[in-house]
Scaffold this motif. Structure first.
Motif, PDB file in Angstrom:
ATOM      1  N   ASP A 223      -0.322  -4.296 -43.592  1.00 29.55           N
ATOM      2  CA  ASP A 223      -0.911  -4.897 -44.532  1.00 29.55           C
ATOM      3  C   ASP A 223      -0.429  -6.262 -45.493  1.00 29.55           C
ATOM      4  O   ASP A 223      -1.094  -6.546 -46.165  1.00 29.55           O
ATOM      5  N   ASP A 224       1.039  -5.220 -45.389  1.00 26.67           N
ATOM      6  CA  ASP A 224       1.578  -6.409 -46.688  1.00 26.67           C
ATOM      7  C   ASP A 224       2.303  -7.160 -46.190  1.00 26.67           C
ATOM      8  O   ASP A 224       2.594  -7.553 -46.943  1.00 26.67           O
ATOM      9  N   GLY A 225       1.769  -7.531 -45.193  1.00 27.52           N
ATOM     10  CA  GLY A 225       2.954  -8.385 -44.227  1.00 27.52           C
ATOM     11  C   GLY A 225       4.295  -8.803 -44.097  1.00 27.52           C
ATOM     12  O   GLY A 225       5.070  -9.449 -43.926  1.00 27.52           O
ATOM     13  N   LEU A 226       4.990  -6.574 -43.968  1.00 25.47           N
ATOM     14  CA  LEU A 226       6.251  -6.922 -43.757  1.00 25.47           C
ATOM     15  C   LEU A 226       6.813  -6.431 -42.498  1.00 25.47           C
ATOM     16  O   LEU A 226       7.396  -5.932 -41.634  1.00 25.47           O
ATOM     17  N   VAL A 227       5.372  -5.606 -41.796  1.00 21.97           N
ATOM     18  CA  VAL A 227       5.430  -5.770 -40.447  1.00 21.97           C
ATOM     19  C   VAL A 227       4.727  -5.981 -39.165  1.00 21.97           C
ATOM     20  O   VAL A 227       3.226  -6.107 -39.576  1.00 21.97           O
ATOM     21  N   ASN A 228       4.900  -6.148 -38.314  1.00 23.84           N
ATOM     22  CA  ASN A 228       4.485  -7.249 -37.246  1.00 23.84           C
ATOM     23  C   ASN A 228       3.456  -5.591 -36.476  1.00 23.84           C
ATOM     24  O   ASN A 228       4.829  -4.706 -35.870  1.00 23.84           O
ATOM     25  N   ARG A 229       2.555  -6.143 -36.096  1.00 25.35           N
ATOM     26  CA  ARG A 229       1.741  -4.165 -35.133  1.00 25.35           C
ATOM     27  C   ARG A 229       1.368  -5.334 -33.507  1.00 25.35           C
ATOM     28  O   ARG A 229       0.436  -6.386 -33.575  1.00 25.35           O
ATOM     29  N   LYS A 230       2.210  -5.458 -32.621  1.00 29.00           N
ATOM     30  CA  LYS A 230       2.345  -6.389 -31.537  1.00 29.00           C
ATOM     31  C   LYS A 230       1.669  -4.919 -30.267  1.00 29.00           C
ATOM     32  O   LYS A 230       2.282  -4.138 -30.300  1.00 29.00           O
ATOM     33  N   ILE A 231       0.074  -5.417 -29.367  1.00 22.67           N
ATOM     34  CA  ILE A 231      -0.477  -4.422 -28.596  1.00 22.67           C
ATOM     35  C   ILE A 231      -0.344  -4.564 -27.530  1.00 22.67           C
ATOM     36  O   ILE A 231      -0.409  -5.950 -27.065  1.00 22.67           O
ATOM     37  N   TYR A 232       0.157  -4.403 -25.954  1.00 17.95           N
ATOM     38  CA  TYR A 232       0.430  -4.587 -24.957  1.00 17.95           C
ATOM     39  C   TYR A 232      -0.580  -4.733 -24.518  1.00 17.95           C
ATOM     40  O   TYR A 232      -1.077  -3.113 -24.033  1.00 17.95           O
ATOM     41  N   PRO A 233      -1.835  -4.866 -23.378  1.00 19.17           N
ATOM     42  CA  PRO A 233      -2.675  -4.525 -22.641  1.00 19.17           C
ATOM     43  C   PRO A 233      -2.521  -3.732 -20.907  1.00 19.17           C
ATOM     44  O   PRO A 233      -2.059  -4.440 -20.430  1.00 19.17           O
ATOM     45  N   GLU A 234      -1.888  -2.545 -21.165  1.00 18.62           N
ATOM     46  CA  GLU A 234      -1.503  -1.594 -20.170  1.00 18.62           C
ATOM     47  C   GLU A 234      -2.123  -0.142 -20.552  1.00 18.62           C
ATOM     48  O   GLU A 234      -2.640  -0.477 -21.922  1.00 18.62           O
ATOM     49  N   VAL A 235      -2.317   0.041 -19.600  1.00 18.00           N
ATOM     50  CA  VAL A 235      -2.306   1.433 -19.785  1.00 18.00           C
ATOM     51  C   VAL A 235      -1.068   2.682 -19.710  1.00 18.00           C
ATOM     52  O   VAL A 235      -0.769   2.377 -18.237  1.00 18.00           O
ATOM     53  N   PRO A 236      -1.262   3.801 -20.068  1.00 20.11           N
ATOM     54  CA  PRO A 236      -1.046   3.298 -21.440  1.00 20.11           C
ATOM     55  C   PRO A 236      -1.348   2.606 -22.630  1.00 20.11           C
ATOM     56  O   PRO A 236      -0.032   1.994 -22.452  1.00 20.11           O
ATOM     57  N   PRO A 237      -1.743   2.820 -24.051  1.00 22.37           N
ATOM     58  CA  PRO A 237      -1.759   0.976 -24.737  1.00 22.37           C
ATOM     59  C   PRO A 237      -0.009   1.567 -25.214  1.00 22.37           C
ATOM     60  O   PRO A 237       0.301   1.874 -25.578  1.00 22.37           O
ATOM     61  N   LYS A 238       0.301   0.246 -25.226  1.00 19.80           N
ATOM     62  CA  LYS A 238       1.704   0.220 -25.627  1.00 19.80           C
ATOM     63  C   LYS A 238       2.415  -0.593 -27.042  1.00 19.80           C
ATOM     64  O   LYS A 238       1.398  -2.043 -27.091  1.00 19.80           O
TER      65      LYS A 238
END
Length: 116
Positions: free
Chosen positions: A61-76
């Motif tokens: 939220d503070d712009g210090l970390v990126n969160r990348k979600i990969y569309p796979e099962v289980p989610p990565k």
């Protein structure tokens, strides 16, 4: 986090990275580039899942970390530093160096009052 014109810059920084876990999370991401959630849990076995989730969300939220979600099962999901987060690396290195020096003094039994 809302920043006012009159707020102390040190206070702003401490509000962004303060707490028991944020700096060590940032350090891991700075050192290794990216980490998955469960990798961070293994590195920090004393942190609860809830706390890790909350700390990562705040950093995102503070712009210090990126969160990348990969569309796979289980989610990565992978976490990495943003450009703003990367700008903290010199601060993290200074903190690391200071910690090494402090630990060496403690190991040698040098009182902190004696060195002041």
């Amino acid at each position: 986090m809302e920043k006012s014109e009159t707020q102390c810059p040190v206070e702003v920084t401490v509000n962004l990275v303060g707490g028991k876990w944020k700096l060590v999370i940032l350090n891991q991401l700075a050192t290794h580039g990216f980490k998955r959630f469960n990798e961070l849990r293994r590195i920090f076995p004393d942190i609860t899942q809830r706390t890790l989730t909350r700390q990562l969300r705040e950093l995102e939220d503070d712009g210090l970390v990126n969160r990348k979600i990969y569309p796979e099962v289980p989610p990565k999901v992978e976490y990495s530093l943003t450009k703003t987060g990367e700008s903290l690396i010199p601060l993290l290195l200074l903190l690391r160096d200071w910690g090494i020096s402090y630990m060496e003094q403690e190991r040698r039994g040098i009182s902190q009052k004696e060195t002041m």
